[in-house]
Design an enzyme around this catalytic site. Structure first.
Site, PDB file in Angstrom:
ATOM      1  N   LYS A  13     -28.136-109.721  -4.117  1.00  0.00           N
ATOM      2  CA  LYS A  13     -28.971-110.403  -3.114  1.00  0.00           C
ATOM      3  C   LYS A  13     -30.059-109.467  -2.581  1.00  0.00           C
ATOM      4  O   LYS A  13     -31.214-109.853  -2.466  1.00  0.00           O
ATOM      5  CB  LYS A  13     -28.119-110.883  -1.920  1.00  0.00           C
ATOM      6  CG  LYS A  13     -27.038-111.889  -2.273  1.00  0.00           C
ATOM      7  CD  LYS A  13     -26.356-112.425  -1.011  1.00  0.00           C
ATOM      8  CE  LYS A  13     -25.569-111.401  -0.230  1.00  0.00           C
ATOM      9  NZ  LYS A  13     -24.338-110.947  -0.878  1.00  0.00           N
ATOM     10  N   ARG A  88     -22.568-115.726   7.150  1.00  0.00           N
ATOM     11  CA  ARG A  88     -21.366-115.417   6.359  1.00  0.00           C
ATOM     12  C   ARG A  88     -20.148-116.179   6.851  1.00  0.00           C
ATOM     13  O   ARG A  88     -19.080-116.056   6.256  1.00  0.00           O
ATOM     14  CB  ARG A  88     -21.077-113.929   6.461  1.00  0.00           C
ATOM     15  CG  ARG A  88     -21.635-113.075   5.316  1.00  0.00           C
ATOM     16  CD  ARG A  88     -21.329-111.632   5.643  1.00  0.00           C
ATOM     17  NE  ARG A  88     -21.222-110.754   4.523  1.00  0.00           N
ATOM     18  CZ  ARG A  88     -22.197-109.958   4.094  1.00  0.00           C
ATOM     19  NH1 ARG A  88     -23.381-110.007   4.648  1.00  0.00           N
ATOM     20  NH2 ARG A  88     -21.976-109.123   3.107  1.00  0.00           N
ATOM     21  N   ARG A 127     -22.358 -98.464  -8.121  1.00  0.00           N
ATOM     22  CA  ARG A 127     -23.624 -98.546  -7.385  1.00  0.00           C
ATOM     23  C   ARG A 127     -23.798 -97.314  -6.487  1.00  0.00           C
ATOM     24  O   ARG A 127     -22.887 -96.957  -5.744  1.00  0.00           O
ATOM     25  CB  ARG A 127     -23.603 -99.815  -6.532  1.00  0.00           C
ATOM     26  CG  ARG A 127     -24.776 -99.970  -5.616  1.00  0.00           C
ATOM     27  CD  ARG A 127     -24.862-101.366  -5.102  1.00  0.00           C
ATOM     28  NE  ARG A 127     -24.085-101.588  -3.891  1.00  0.00           N
ATOM     29  CZ  ARG A 127     -24.220-102.666  -3.118  1.00  0.00           C
ATOM     30  NH1 ARG A 127     -25.073-103.608  -3.447  1.00  0.00           N
ATOM     31  NH2 ARG A 127     -23.494-102.813  -2.037  1.00  0.00           N
ATOM     32  N   ARG A 160     -21.506 -95.960  -1.383  1.00  0.00           N
ATOM     33  CA  ARG A 160     -21.258 -96.450  -0.024  1.00  0.00           C
ATOM     34  C   ARG A 160     -19.761 -96.509   0.231  1.00  0.00           C
ATOM     35  O   ARG A 160     -18.994 -96.880  -0.658  1.00  0.00           O
ATOM     36  CB  ARG A 160     -21.854 -97.851   0.132  1.00  0.00           C
ATOM     37  CG  ARG A 160     -23.288 -97.846   0.596  1.00  0.00           C
ATOM     38  CD  ARG A 160     -23.955 -99.178   0.426  1.00  0.00           C
ATOM     39  NE  ARG A 160     -23.194-100.313   0.929  1.00  0.00           N
ATOM     40  CZ  ARG A 160     -23.654-101.571   0.916  1.00  0.00           C
ATOM     41  NH1 ARG A 160     -24.859-101.832   0.454  1.00  0.00           N
ATOM     42  NH2 ARG A 160     -22.916-102.564   1.366  1.00  0.00           N
ATOM     43  N   ARG A 171     -13.558-107.141   0.456  1.00  0.00           N
ATOM     44  CA  ARG A 171     -14.787-107.888   0.769  1.00  0.00           C
ATOM     45  C   ARG A 171     -14.839-109.181  -0.042  1.00  0.00           C
ATOM     46  O   ARG A 171     -15.272-110.227   0.463  1.00  0.00           O
ATOM     47  CB  ARG A 171     -16.022-107.026   0.468  1.00  0.00           C
ATOM     48  CG  ARG A 171     -16.192-105.881   1.453  1.00  0.00           C
ATOM     49  CD  ARG A 171     -17.165-104.835   0.949  1.00  0.00           C
ATOM     50  NE  ARG A 171     -18.538-105.286   0.908  1.00  0.00           N
ATOM     51  CZ  ARG A 171     -19.506-104.678   0.214  1.00  0.00           C
ATOM     52  NH1 ARG A 171     -19.232-103.602  -0.497  1.00  0.00           N
ATOM     53  NH2 ARG A 171     -20.724-105.147   0.237  1.00  0.00           N
TER      54      ARG A 171
HETATM   55  P1  AMP Z   1     -24.018-106.332   2.956  1.00  0.00           P
HETATM   56  O1  AMP Z   1     -24.879-105.150   2.753  1.00  0.00           O
HETATM   57  O2  AMP Z   1     -24.782-107.602   3.218  1.00  0.00           O
HETATM   58  O3  AMP Z   1     -22.974-106.505   1.875  1.00  0.00           O
HETATM   59  O4  AMP Z   1     -23.203-106.056   4.321  1.00  0.00           O
HETATM   60  C1  AMP Z   1     -22.362-104.938   4.448  1.00  0.00           C
HETATM   61  C2  AMP Z   1     -21.320-105.197   5.526  1.00  0.00           C
HETATM   62  O5  AMP Z   1     -21.984-105.452   6.784  1.00  0.00           O
HETATM   63  C3  AMP Z   1     -20.435-106.420   5.292  1.00  0.00           C
HETATM   64  O6  AMP Z   1     -19.345-106.150   4.426  1.00  0.00           O
HETATM   65  C4  AMP Z   1     -19.992-106.725   6.724  1.00  0.00           C
HETATM   66  O7  AMP Z   1     -19.001-105.821   7.157  1.00  0.00           O
HETATM   67  C5  AMP Z   1     -21.246-106.433   7.523  1.00  0.00           C
HETATM   68  N1  AMP Z   1     -22.112-107.642   7.655  1.00  0.00           N
HETATM   69  C6  AMP Z   1     -23.350-107.842   7.104  1.00  0.00           C
HETATM   70  N2  AMP Z   1     -23.824-109.060   7.403  1.00  0.00           N
HETATM   71  C7  AMP Z   1     -22.878-109.657   8.161  1.00  0.00           C
HETATM   72  C8  AMP Z   1     -22.748-110.939   8.756  1.00  0.00           C
HETATM   73  N3  AMP Z   1     -23.703-111.882   8.627  1.00  0.00           N
HETATM   74  N4  AMP Z   1     -21.619-111.207   9.465  1.00  0.00           N
HETATM   75  C9  AMP Z   1     -20.655-110.282   9.616  1.00  0.00           C
HETATM   76  N5  AMP Z   1     -20.684-109.059   9.058  1.00  0.00           N
HETATM   77  C10 AMP Z   1     -21.789-108.739   8.332  1.00  0.00           C
END
Ligand code: AMP
Length: 214
Positions: A13, A88, A127, A160, A171
């Protein structure tokens, strides 16, 4: 262009959102990037967010909704936006509907990127992210390793904490139980376009552009 990019963690994404944002000149709004910026700033909130992210869990809805409400209320999104990683949960999706209704925005679409779980695990655990410019590399494809310099800026490349295999699996399980229902919410509104996310970056990008009719 007003798009919500949807799909499991690691589906690409962020990469696709950056390309769309550059080509169409609309902001890329990534809630994950915003949280990582708070972590890097070392704020109290950042500390709490890091613990939640490292456990593969979700940051509470009220916090995330507040962050997104502020961004969508700013003039930077007048020409459109690419929302990446939000909503989410069903609560977040309903809150977003209210925010957009209040802004009189009704024409937006959801692009769902689809890739199977094992491919995601393979991708994410390879990654690497640059600590300085946030660019993403794949250790197999790009021939880089954790700790080596970023080819673009020389910063340090790291895996990460939330891309460790155990956390990736957590996740994915949170995605299937909590986030997948959000897709059904948007399907019932006729907004969802699904794209096979398993090809290379450019193939997926072209498919997204065809889908959204650009
Ligand atoms: P991402 O980079 O989008 O995969 O986000 C990394 C982490 O940030 C996720 O695994 C969540 O812990 C947190 N996170 C990001 N966006 C959200 C969201 N909309 N709601 C809750 N937690 C989020």
């Amino acid at each position: 262009m007003r798009l919500l990019l949807f799909g499991p963690p690691g589906v690409g994404k962020g990469t696709q959102a950056k390309l769309l944002s550059q080509e169409f000149g609309v902001p890329h709004i990534s809630t994950g990037d915003m949280l990582r910026a708070s972590v890097a700033d070392g704020t109290k909130f950042g500390e709490k967010a890091k613990a939640i992210m490292d456990a593969g869990q979700l940051v509470p809805d009220d916090i995330m909704v507040g962050i997104v409400r502020d961004v969508l209320g700013s003039p930077s999104v007048n020409k459109g936006f690419i929302l990446d990683g939000f909503p989410r949960t069903i609560e977040q999706a309903k809150a977003l509907t209210n925010i957009l209704n209040n802004l009189h925005i009704s024409d937006y679409n959801v692009v769902n990127l689809d890739v199977d779980d094992e491919a995601i695990v393979r991708r994410l655990t390879k990654r690497l992210m640059c600590l300085d410019d946030g660019k993403i590399y794949n250790s197999e494809i790009d021939g880089v390793t954790a700790g080596s310099p970023c080819p673009a800026c020389g910063g340090r490349l790291v895996l990460r904490d939330d891309d460790k295999e155990e956390t990736v699996r957590k996740r994915l399980s949170v995605y299937h139980s909590t986030t997948a229902p959000v897709l059904r919410y948007y399907q019932s509104q006729g907004r969802v376009m699904s794209v096979d996310g398993s090809g290379d970056i450019d193939e997926v990008y072209q498919k997204i552009k065809e889908m959204v009719g650009t």
